[in-house]
Design a protein around this motif. Structure first.
Motif, PDB file in Angstrom:
ATOM      1  N   ARG A  13       0.974  -0.755   0.024  1.00 16.65           N
ATOM      2  CA  ARG A  13       0.531   0.089   0.089  1.00 16.65           C
ATOM      3  C   ARG A  13       0.728   0.801   0.562  1.00 16.65           C
ATOM      4  O   ARG A  13       0.232   2.000  -0.918  1.00 16.65           O
ATOM      5  N   GLU A  22      -3.769   2.891  -7.659  1.00 18.37           N
ATOM      6  CA  GLU A  22      -4.859   2.823  -6.842  1.00 18.37           C
ATOM      7  C   GLU A  22      -5.086   1.072  -7.225  1.00 18.37           C
ATOM      8  O   GLU A  22      -5.338   0.657  -7.930  1.00 18.37           O
ATOM      9  N   LEU A  23      -4.674   0.663  -6.375  1.00 14.56           N
ATOM     10  CA  LEU A  23      -4.347  -1.180  -6.381  1.00 14.56           C
ATOM     11  C   LEU A  23      -6.074  -1.658  -5.587  1.00 14.56           C
ATOM     12  O   LEU A  23      -6.603  -0.670  -4.972  1.00 14.56           O
ATOM     13  N   THR A  24      -6.449  -2.657  -6.172  1.00 13.43           N
ATOM     14  CA  THR A  24      -7.963  -2.548  -5.728  1.00 13.43           C
ATOM     15  C   THR A  24      -7.830  -4.033  -4.741  1.00 13.43           C
ATOM     16  O   THR A  24      -6.324  -4.247  -4.348  1.00 13.43           O
ATOM     17  N   SER A  25      -9.013  -4.615  -3.972  1.00  8.80           N
ATOM     18  CA  SER A  25      -8.719  -5.486  -2.781  1.00  8.80           C
ATOM     19  C   SER A  25      -7.779  -6.127  -3.743  1.00  8.80           C
ATOM     20  O   SER A  25      -6.863  -7.467  -2.839  1.00  8.80           O
ATOM     21  N   ASP A  26      -8.059  -6.480  -5.159  1.00  2.20           N
ATOM     22  CA  ASP A  26      -7.666  -7.793  -4.889  1.00  2.20           C
ATOM     23  C   ASP A  26      -6.213  -8.339  -5.985  1.00  2.20           C
ATOM     24  O   ASP A  26      -5.961  -9.151  -5.660  1.00  2.20           O
ATOM     25  N   GLU A  27      -6.570  -6.583  -6.604  1.00  6.30           N
ATOM     26  CA  GLU A  27      -4.315  -6.685  -6.883  1.00  6.30           C
ATOM     27  C   GLU A  27      -3.699  -6.723  -5.455  1.00  6.30           C
ATOM     28  O   GLU A  27      -2.153  -6.865  -5.584  1.00  6.30           O
ATOM     29  N   GLU A  28      -3.703  -6.153  -4.771  1.00  5.83           N
ATOM     30  CA  GLU A  28      -2.820  -6.123  -3.618  1.00  5.83           C
ATOM     31  C   GLU A  28      -2.509  -7.336  -3.088  1.00  5.83           C
ATOM     32  O   GLU A  28      -0.879  -7.901  -2.606  1.00  5.83           O
TER      33      GLU A  28
END
Length: 108
Positions: A13, A22-28
């Motif tokens: 993050r 801006e990363l999604t919760s799936d991308e993190e």
């Protein structure tokens, strides 16, 4: 690679914030896995014995005057006269007289 040196979600993050991503919760988690894999490869490279490997030269030094694959040779650096600042600034869309003014491209 040990758990102490692995990348955490908080690290992901922070890096994303610094890179203005801006990363999604799936991308993190994917990014975490990828960064840990990269660090794992670097750790493997650090294990190599490079004591007898000479430092690399700069490409310009290696090719200085040499003929390139396409048959061209590198030109030597030469001092040339500067372009007149007033002439350049006169053709700029917006200037403060010394620098070009450009629109802001990074918004936070």
């Amino acid at each position: 690679m040990s758990e102490q040196t692995s990348v955490t979600i908080d690290d992901v993050r922070r890096v994303a914030e610094l890179a203005n991503l801006e990363l999604t919760s799936d991308e993190e988690p994917r990014m975490q896995r990828d960064l840990n894999a990269i660090l794992g490869h670097i750790a493997q490279l650090n294990e190599l014995d490079t004591a007898n490997v000479s430092p690399m030269a700069q490409v310009g030094e290696m090719l200085g005057g040499a003929i390139l694959d396409c048959g061209e040779t590198l030109r030597t650096d030469a001092v040339r006269p500067l372009v007149n600042r007033a002439t350049v600034m006169a053709s700029a869309p917006e200037t403060d007289g010394r620098f070009f003014k450009v629109p802001k491209v990074i918004e936070r």
